[in-house]
Design a protein around this motif. Structure first.
Motif, PDB file in Angstrom:
ATOM      1  N   LEU A 215      47.401  17.069  10.773  1.00  0.00           N
ATOM      2  CA  LEU A 215      47.495  16.172  11.923  1.00  0.00           C
ATOM      3  C   LEU A 215      48.687  15.262  11.700  1.00  0.00           C
ATOM      4  O   LEU A 215      48.690  14.433  10.773  1.00  0.00           O
ATOM      5  N   SER A 216      49.724  15.424  12.530  1.00  0.00           N
ATOM      6  CA  SER A 216      50.963  14.689  12.313  1.00  0.00           C
ATOM      7  C   SER A 216      50.864  13.266  12.856  1.00  0.00           C
ATOM      8  O   SER A 216      49.949  12.917  13.613  1.00  0.00           O
ATOM      9  N   ASP A 217      51.842  12.428  12.490  1.00  0.00           N
ATOM     10  CA  ASP A 217      51.882  11.051  12.977  1.00  0.00           C
ATOM     11  C   ASP A 217      52.263  10.979  14.456  1.00  0.00           C
ATOM     12  O   ASP A 217      52.247   9.896  15.044  1.00  0.00           O
ATOM     13  N   ARG A 218      52.551  12.135  15.064  1.00  0.00           N
ATOM     14  CA  ARG A 218      52.844  12.196  16.493  1.00  0.00           C
ATOM     15  C   ARG A 218      51.722  12.861  17.276  1.00  0.00           C
ATOM     16  O   ARG A 218      51.886  13.192  18.446  1.00  0.00           O
ATOM     17  N   GLY A 219      50.593  13.084  16.596  1.00  0.00           N
ATOM     18  CA  GLY A 219      49.427  13.644  17.269  1.00  0.00           C
ATOM     19  C   GLY A 219      49.392  15.155  17.357  1.00  0.00           C
ATOM     20  O   GLY A 219      48.538  15.701  18.069  1.00  0.00           O
ATOM     21  N   ASP A 220      50.277  15.840  16.669  1.00  0.00           N
ATOM     22  CA  ASP A 220      50.289  17.308  16.707  1.00  0.00           C
ATOM     23  C   ASP A 220      49.305  17.865  15.677  1.00  0.00           C
ATOM     24  O   ASP A 220      49.323  17.465  14.509  1.00  0.00           O
ATOM     25  N   LEU A 221      48.480  18.797  16.120  1.00  0.00           N
ATOM     26  CA  LEU A 221      47.490  19.422  15.242  1.00  0.00           C
ATOM     27  C   LEU A 221      47.884  20.875  15.015  1.00  0.00           C
ATOM     28  O   LEU A 221      47.969  21.671  15.955  1.00  0.00           O
ATOM     29  N   THR A 222      48.111  21.221  13.757  1.00  0.00           N
ATOM     30  CA  THR A 222      48.477  22.588  13.390  1.00  0.00           C
ATOM     31  C   THR A 222      47.582  23.052  12.245  1.00  0.00           C
ATOM     32  O   THR A 222      46.875  22.263  11.612  1.00  0.00           O
ATOM     33  N   ALA A 223      47.653  24.352  11.973  1.00  0.00           N
ATOM     34  CA  ALA A 223      46.844  24.937  10.908  1.00  0.00           C
ATOM     35  C   ALA A 223      47.613  26.075  10.263  1.00  0.00           C
ATOM     36  O   ALA A 223      48.469  26.713  10.889  1.00  0.00           O
ATOM     37  N   ARG A 224      47.256  26.319   9.005  1.00  0.00           N
ATOM     38  CA  ARG A 224      47.891  27.415   8.262  1.00  0.00           C
ATOM     39  C   ARG A 224      46.830  28.078   7.377  1.00  0.00           C
ATOM     40  O   ARG A 224      46.010  27.405   6.758  1.00  0.00           O
ATOM     41  N   LEU A 225      46.886  29.397   7.341  1.00  0.00           N
ATOM     42  CA  LEU A 225      45.974  30.171   6.499  1.00  0.00           C
ATOM     43  C   LEU A 225      46.781  31.186   5.708  1.00  0.00           C
ATOM     44  O   LEU A 225      47.555  31.960   6.287  1.00  0.00           O
ATOM     45  N   GLU A 226      46.584  31.193   4.377  1.00  0.00           N
ATOM     46  CA  GLU A 226      47.264  32.138   3.492  1.00  0.00           C
ATOM     47  C   GLU A 226      46.212  32.894   2.678  1.00  0.00           C
ATOM     48  O   GLU A 226      45.225  32.302   2.232  1.00  0.00           O
ATOM     49  N   ALA A 227      46.456  34.175   2.495  1.00  0.00           N
ATOM     50  CA  ALA A 227      45.559  35.006   1.690  1.00  0.00           C
ATOM     51  C   ALA A 227      46.380  36.048   0.953  1.00  0.00           C
ATOM     52  O   ALA A 227      47.350  36.598   1.512  1.00  0.00           O
ATOM     53  N   GLU A 228      45.986  36.308  -0.285  1.00  0.00           N
ATOM     54  CA  GLU A 228      46.695  37.303  -1.098  1.00  0.00           C
ATOM     55  C   GLU A 228      45.713  37.955  -2.066  1.00  0.00           C
ATOM     56  O   GLU A 228      44.650  37.402  -2.365  1.00  0.00           O
ATOM     57  N   TYR A 229      46.105  39.113  -2.529  1.00  0.00           N
ATOM     58  CA  TYR A 229      45.233  39.898  -3.417  1.00  0.00           C
ATOM     59  C   TYR A 229      46.098  40.592  -4.457  1.00  0.00           C
ATOM     60  O   TYR A 229      47.121  41.209  -4.120  1.00  0.00           O
ATOM     61  N   ASP A 230      45.700  40.475  -5.731  1.00  0.00           N
ATOM     62  CA  ASP A 230      46.430  41.108  -6.825  1.00  0.00           C
ATOM     63  C   ASP A 230      45.747  42.423  -7.200  1.00  0.00           C
ATOM     64  O   ASP A 230      44.629  42.426  -7.714  1.00  0.00           O
ATOM     65  N   GLN A 231      46.435  43.521  -6.929  1.00  0.00           N
ATOM     66  CA  GLN A 231      45.925  44.851  -7.281  1.00  0.00           C
ATOM     67  C   GLN A 231      46.679  45.354  -8.499  1.00  0.00           C
ATOM     68  O   GLN A 231      47.883  45.641  -8.431  1.00  0.00           O
ATOM     69  N   LYS A 232      45.966  45.461  -9.630  1.00  0.00           N
ATOM     70  CA  LYS A 232      46.615  45.902 -10.855  1.00  0.00           C
ATOM     71  C   LYS A 232      46.795  47.413 -10.854  1.00  0.00           C
ATOM     72  O   LYS A 232      45.826  48.163 -10.748  1.00  0.00           O
ATOM     73  N   ILE A 233      48.040  47.839 -10.984  1.00  0.00           N
ATOM     74  CA  ILE A 233      48.348  49.248 -11.160  1.00  0.00           C
ATOM     75  C   ILE A 233      48.290  49.596 -12.652  1.00  0.00           C
ATOM     76  O   ILE A 233      47.714  50.607 -13.043  1.00  0.00           O
ATOM     77  N   THR A 234      48.889  48.727 -13.455  1.00  0.00           N
ATOM     78  CA  THR A 234      48.730  48.764 -14.910  1.00  0.00           C
ATOM     79  C   THR A 234      48.452  47.327 -15.340  1.00  0.00           C
ATOM     80  O   THR A 234      48.294  46.437 -14.509  1.00  0.00           O
ATOM     81  N   GLN A 235      48.402  47.102 -16.647  1.00  0.00           N
ATOM     82  CA  GLN A 235      48.171  45.749 -17.136  1.00  0.00           C
ATOM     83  C   GLN A 235      49.341  44.817 -16.826  1.00  0.00           C
ATOM     84  O   GLN A 235      49.161  43.602 -16.768  1.00  0.00           O
ATOM     85  N   ARG A 236      50.507  45.369 -16.596  1.00  0.00           N
ATOM     86  CA  ARG A 236      51.695  44.549 -16.329  1.00  0.00           C
ATOM     87  C   ARG A 236      52.229  44.709 -14.909  1.00  0.00           C
ATOM     88  O   ARG A 236      52.864  43.797 -14.381  1.00  0.00           O
ATOM     89  N   LEU A 237      51.970  45.838 -14.285  1.00  0.00           N
ATOM     90  CA  LEU A 237      52.511  46.120 -12.956  1.00  0.00           C
ATOM     91  C   LEU A 237      51.441  45.797 -11.916  1.00  0.00           C
ATOM     92  O   LEU A 237      50.362  46.395 -11.918  1.00  0.00           O
ATOM     93  N   ILE A 238      51.749  44.867 -11.023  1.00  0.00           N
ATOM     94  CA  ILE A 238      50.766  44.349 -10.073  1.00  0.00           C
ATOM     95  C   ILE A 238      51.349  44.399  -8.665  1.00  0.00           C
ATOM     96  O   ILE A 238      52.456  43.922  -8.408  1.00  0.00           O
TER      97      ILE A 238
END
Length: 333
Positions: A231-254
């Protein structure tokens, strides 16, 4: 005469054996089933009951047949009548001191040791800095090459923390497009999620401050999520959503798929943002952990302005979407 003498001798030898008492043998040997010694001729007639009298009733057959076994399944307490149940806490378990070590070493010595143990196993204060993304973005559609950073750090304990976040992007050799800094108080609300609240300051594209409330943590199936309302000091209401997933191919390669979504409750013309869903950025990054704290990566990012925001971009002569290869580094310390 010799035969008569031998026969008389054998009868005299058998008489003491027949008269021996065998009743005590069963106490030392394995119990044997009841045998009718009278019928077998082992006992003299005067010791046998009359044949017309019925045999004593032991109740082993009729009573066993007539017994009610329905209550056996509900028997859970095998203790003696009147005794405490098996799962009861014995009174003597609470008779001793709260900390048994105090008896040996003394309370004065053990209180500091217990406080140190609690502090070193979850109660200690520590910190971390995570550079999630610092990358170069290569324009393949005729635009300008750019850069991006996304980092955060925290200091505190398992329950309460101070969190500092920053992210932004710009063009090589050009102006800084967006930049923000968040200062947040983070409180654990469960084993995997923190509730965060604080302030956000945007030096670019125009100076603006926001109140922030959000949530960050680990969702089921190991998805890292970070969502917030601004909520900004000018009354603007915004939102953000982030999502991520780590899929291991090997112990070092992701391999890391990632998505970021932005929304606005109202239009912000000075920032060329319309109301509703404003932007979506799915991406895919493949990193190699030279060591856990240092992992370069390559990937691709698709950025698309949507809805009214896309219309504003077209009016300004900009392409509302584009695909960009990225080259970057993830690090923490």
């Amino acid at each position: 005469m010799i035969r008569v003498a031998l026969l008389a001798g054998s009868m005299l030898a058998a008489a003491p054996l027949a008269a021996q008492d065998h009743s005590a043998h069963g106490a030392a040997a394995r119990p044997q089933p009841d045998m009718d010694h009278c019928a077998m001729g082992h006992l003299p007639p005067e010791q046998c009951p009359p044949k017309d009298e019925p045999e004593p009733d032991t109740g082993t057959d009729d009573e066993m047949v007539g017994m009610d076994h329905s209550s056996h399944g509900g028997m859970s307490d095998k203790s003696a009548p009147g005794a405490a149940p098996e799962n009861a806490l014995p009174p003597r378990a609470l008779e001793g001191p709260r900390h048994a070590a105090d008896v040996v070493w003394g309370e004065a010595a053990m209180v500091p040791a217990r406080n140190q143990l609690a502090r070193e196993n979850g109660g200690m204060t520590t910190g971390m800095v995570l550079v999630e993304r610092v990358e170069a973005r290569i324009a393949i559609d005729g635009g300008e090459d750019g850069y991006l950073w996304d980092a955060q750090g925290w200091y505190g304990g398992d329950i309460n923390r101070f969190v500092l976040k920053t992210e932004g992007e710009g063009e090589f050799g050009g102006a800084l497009k967006d930049a923000e800094i968040q200062a947040l108080y983070s409180r654990a609300i469960g084993p995997f999620f923190d509730l965060q609240a604080g302030a956000r300051f945007d030096p670019e594209p125009d100076s603006r401050t926001h109140l922030v409330i959000g949530i960050q943590g680990l969702a089921p199936y190991m998805f890292h999520v970070d969502g917030a309302l601004f909520l900004s000091d000018r009354g603007d209401l915004t939102a953000r959503l982030e999502a991520e997933y780590d899929q291991k191919i090997t112990q070092r390669l992701i391999l890391q798929p990632r998505i970021e979504i932005e929304l606005a409750a109202n239009g912000i013309p000075e920032r060329e943002i319309g109301s509703g869903l404003t932007k979506i950025e799915p991406g895919l990054r493949l990193r190699y952990e030279v060591m856990p704290e240092f992992a370069p990566y390559v990937g691709v990012e698709y950025e698309a302005k949507v809805g009214e925001t896309a219309d504003l971009a077209r009016l300004a002569g900009e392409d509302p979407d584009g695909l960009k290869p990225v080259l970057g580094l993830r690090a923490w310390f």
